[in-house]
Design a protein around this motif. Structure first.
Motif, PDB file in Angstrom:
ATOM      1  N   ASP A  54       0.851  -1.187   0.000  1.00 55.74           N
ATOM      2  CA  ASP A  54       0.000   0.000   0.000  1.00 55.74           C
ATOM      3  C   ASP A  54       0.887   1.239   0.000  1.00 55.74           C
ATOM      4  O   ASP A  54       1.938   1.262   0.645  1.00 55.74           O
ATOM      5  N   LEU A  55       0.470   2.270  -0.712  1.00 56.00           N
ATOM      6  CA  LEU A  55       1.251   3.502  -0.792  1.00 56.00           C
ATOM      7  C   LEU A  55       1.211   4.279   0.520  1.00 56.00           C
ATOM      8  O   LEU A  55       2.217   4.842   0.945  1.00 56.00           O
ATOM      9  N   THR A  82      -2.679   1.849  -4.478  1.00 57.29           N
ATOM     10  CA  THR A  82      -3.036   3.079  -3.786  1.00 57.29           C
ATOM     11  C   THR A  82      -4.423   3.576  -4.140  1.00 57.29           C
ATOM     12  O   THR A  82      -4.889   3.385  -5.255  1.00 57.29           O
TER      13      THR A  82
END
Length: 179
Positions: A54-55, A82
């Motif tokens: 995940d960003l 994201t």
């Protein structure tokens, strides 16, 4: 591809994605933080065939963890996932060693296709370059670029843009607009 490592601070999303991927016959390891992911990599006897990162991880950028993941697993595909996609973060992710970048919402098939795709191909078709981006999208991209130049520091970004910090925070809290 048989074993994936999912790294996301949203436990509900992790659980849901894990269940869907397990139904597709994959073995899944979960980590709610990058630190835990590095531990999982060291503890897992089975080779990891792909990483979904995940960003935004609890207020810090997942991009900062790509080099550490790449060091531990140099040949493993890394997909940055994201909800706040921008051209700037996509370029940065690839420069740091991610093999793919995908915007949420993404289904399990899209995630698997992105992990299995060659890093020179994109799992989704790019926007038609003849169609210009909307003014709102251009603004979003510019904010993301300046934010990235300031290492995610909102106060420094607001100063660089000559705007109030709270105004910038409100703009960043919104989802990016479509092209």
């Amino acid at each position: 591809m048989t074993h994936l490592l999912l790294i996301d601070d949203d436990e509900a999303f992790l659980s849901m994605l894990s269940r869907v991927l397990q139904r597709k016959g994959l073995s899944i390891s979960l980590a709610v933080s990058p630190e835990r992911a590095l531990e999982v990599i060291s503890e897992t006897p089975q080779p990891i065939d792909g990483i979904v990162l995940d960003l935004n991880l609890g207020g810090c950028s997942g991009l900062k963890w790509i080099p550490a993941l790449r060091e531990k697993l140099p040949d493993t595909p890394i997909l940055v996932l994201t909800g706040y996609a921008s051209i700037t973060t996509a370029v940065d992710a690839i420069k740091l060693g991610a093999t793919q970048y995908l915007a949420k919402p993404a289904d399990a098939d899209s995630i698997l296709a992105a992990l299995q795709a060659d890093s020179t191909t994109s799992p989704t078709a790019p926007a038609d370059p003849a169609t210009p981006m909307s003014l709102k999208r251009l603004t979003w991209e510019h904010l993301q670029r300046v934010l990235n130049e300031n290492d995610g520091n909102v106060s420094a970004t607001a100063r660089a843009l000559n705007m109030h910090r709270r105004t910038l925070q409100r703009m960043l809290a919104k989802r990016p607009v479509a092209r």
